[in-house]
Write an enzyme that holds these catalytic residues in place. Structure first.
Site, PDB file in Angstrom:
ATOM      1  CB  CYS A 110     101.918 -39.634 111.718  1.00 61.18           C
ATOM      2  SG  CYS A 110     101.326 -41.515 111.464  1.00 61.18           S
ATOM      3  CG  HIS A 166     104.788 -37.452 109.076  1.00 58.91           C
ATOM      4  ND1 HIS A 166     103.522 -38.362 109.411  1.00 58.91           N
ATOM      5  CD2 HIS A 166     104.415 -36.825 107.928  1.00 58.91           C
ATOM      6  CE1 HIS A 166     102.947 -38.235 108.344  1.00 58.91           C
ATOM      7  NE2 HIS A 166     103.274 -37.411 107.398  1.00 58.91           N
TER       8      HIS A 166
END
Length: 479
Positions: A110, A166
């Site tokens: 990610c 993130h």
């Protein structure tokens, strides 16, 4: 002819892009949007619809809507061959634009991919990009580093990020510190969809840098926010919206699964640090529900964009941050998320721009996440910062003027694995430490290792990988 040289199945040539750093407008031709309901083969392959004639007239700089799925595999959309998942909205988006068959994420997990998209550079250009993925508050995207958002903002764009960031945590890292005017979403890599609790039990839904309380299903919330943003009057300013869904990332909770949500929350509060991984839950059927919910959500946002009257002048890009997870439909690829095999990095990728791109096109040119940063900067009339050269290349000339994409290598590095693609050839070293060589044109599954019969090519690609790697930051020692 190789798949790399095959390029667009059909293309409309609609004039040149005028790009300058301070450009307020660019002289662009326009093509009518394609009919939304045209038929298309459900399996990967070239579409058959002919181009419609384009018309020339001036066009303002485009808005940009970049939609990112989370752990969505290459073949999880029906437009990419899924036999059991129905994604009519994303299939329609593909029919209206260009569907890339050989598109890749910037990394296999990610946060490194998000670094590559936000910056247009290899993740290992920055310290935060070395985390695979970020799991604590010690690192993040440095606010001093230029981003797609900061560069577009400097050229007059309104900017927003909705959904999963993130790329670091407060107080040091935030979208609002890295060029986005607005942020609504979560900072971490995963959260429980209703309670918004992260792995350690922390609450993780924010508006700007302040907690925002809303205990409804997360995908519904960010879909509403995104629909509002694209419907808004931006007072003549073009805008960038990064819309980062967490769907279909674990935990395996679909809209309405409140009992499953409560059980995971109970485990989190009891100190189970692995509860969100939900390794004792999920199913192919549950995954199907989550992907189809993602498709409906994208359809809602695109519907709001259409009703706002801004659809024609908005570039929409859809992709995923890495390959599929354990319930993903990855056939015929090998590997999945966290691996540099094709299943870990090859992703669905669609671009639509009704004012400039005719629909029904399929491209077989290899592209990856940093290319979209370079492309969108060019389309917006913005330039990269000279002190932070991009690792991606702009696809604007290819898409709009029919130019060849310059031959270049696609490079990946994760701990324990390395990969480089040049044309149809891929060099790969997995965790066994053995160098392998595959010709993806005839072996997309990476089963026929050509290393022994192509030793010179293997050595050449290995040397190319090592030359790039020598210019990147080393991994910190593991403790």
């Amino acid at each position: 002819m190789s798949s790399y040289e095959n390029e667009l199945s059909r293309r409309a040539f609609t004039g040149a892009v005028g790009v300058t750093a301070a450009a307020a407008t660019v002289g662009l031709g326009a093509a009518p949007a394609q009919a939304a309901e045209a038929a298309e083969d459900r399996r990967p392959g070239p579409a058959e619809r002919e181009f419609r004639a384009s018309r020339s007239r001036p066009s303002r700089r485009p808005n940009v809507l970049f939609i990112l799925g989370d752990d969505l595999g290459w073949a999880d959309l029906s437009a990419y061959g899924s036999p059991h998942i129905e994604t009519p909205n994303l299939d329609r988006l593909a029919r209206q634009g260009v569907r890339f068959t050989d598109a890749y994420s910037g990394s296999a997990t990610c946060s490194p991919t998000r670094f590559s998209l936000y910056t247009g550079r290899y993740p290992a250009r920055t310290r935060g990009g070395l985390a695979e993925p970020i799991a604590d508050k010690s690192v993040g995207l440095e606010p001093t580093h230029p981003t797609l958002a900061s560069l577009l903002k400097a050229s007059g764009y309104a900017t927003a990020l909705i959904g999963k960031w993130h790329a670091g945590h407060l107080p040091d890292y935030s979208p609002t510190k890295s060029g986005w005017d607005e942020f609504f979403g979560n900072f971490g890599g995963a959260l429980e969809y209703y309670s918004k609790l992260g792995p350690g039990g922390e609450y993780d839904l924010y508006e700007g840098d302040a907690e925002y309380k809303d205990l409804r299903y997360y995908t519904r919330i960010i879909t509403e926010r995104a629909s509002e943003y694209v419907s808004r009057d931006h007072h003549g300013r073009p805008w960038l919206l990064n819309l980062n869904f967490t769907t279909p990332h674990w935990p395996w909770i679909a809209d309405g699964d409140t009992a499953q949500s409560a059980e995971i929350v109970r485990r989190i509060k009891a100190g189970d640090g692995r509860a969100l991984w939900h390794q004792d839950g999920g199913s192919v059927g549950k995954y199907k529900q989550m992907v189809e919910d993602l498709d409906r959500s994208v359809g809602e946002v695109l519907g709001a964009l259409r009703r706002s009257g801004q659809e024609e002048h908005t570039v929409v890009v859809f992709s995923s941050d890495n390959g599929g997870e354990r319930f993903s439909y990855n056939w015929p690829l090998s590997g999945n998320k966290a691996s540099l095999q094709e299943g870990g990095i090859r992703v669905p990728n669609i671009v639509r721009w009704p004012a400039r791109l005719d629909g029904g096109q399929v491209s077989h040119v290899p592209v990856f996440s940093p290319d979209w940063t370079a492309t969108l900067l060019e389309l917006a009339g913005a330039r990269p910062h000279p002190a932070y050269p991009l690792d991606g290349v702009s696809l604007a000339g290819y898409l709009l003027r029919g130019e060849k994409v310059a031959r270049r290598d696609l490079f990946w590095r994760v701990r324990g694995e390395r990969a480089l693609r040049r044309g149809d050839w891929k060099y790969y070293r997995g965790r066994t430490g053995r160098d392998q060589l595959f010709n993806l044109a005839g072996d997309i599954r990476e089963q026929a290792d050509k290393a022994a019969v192509e030793p010179a090519r293997l050595a050449e690609l290995r040397a190319a990988w090592e030359a790039v790697d020598a210019g990147l930051l080393p991994y910190p020692a593991q403790t």
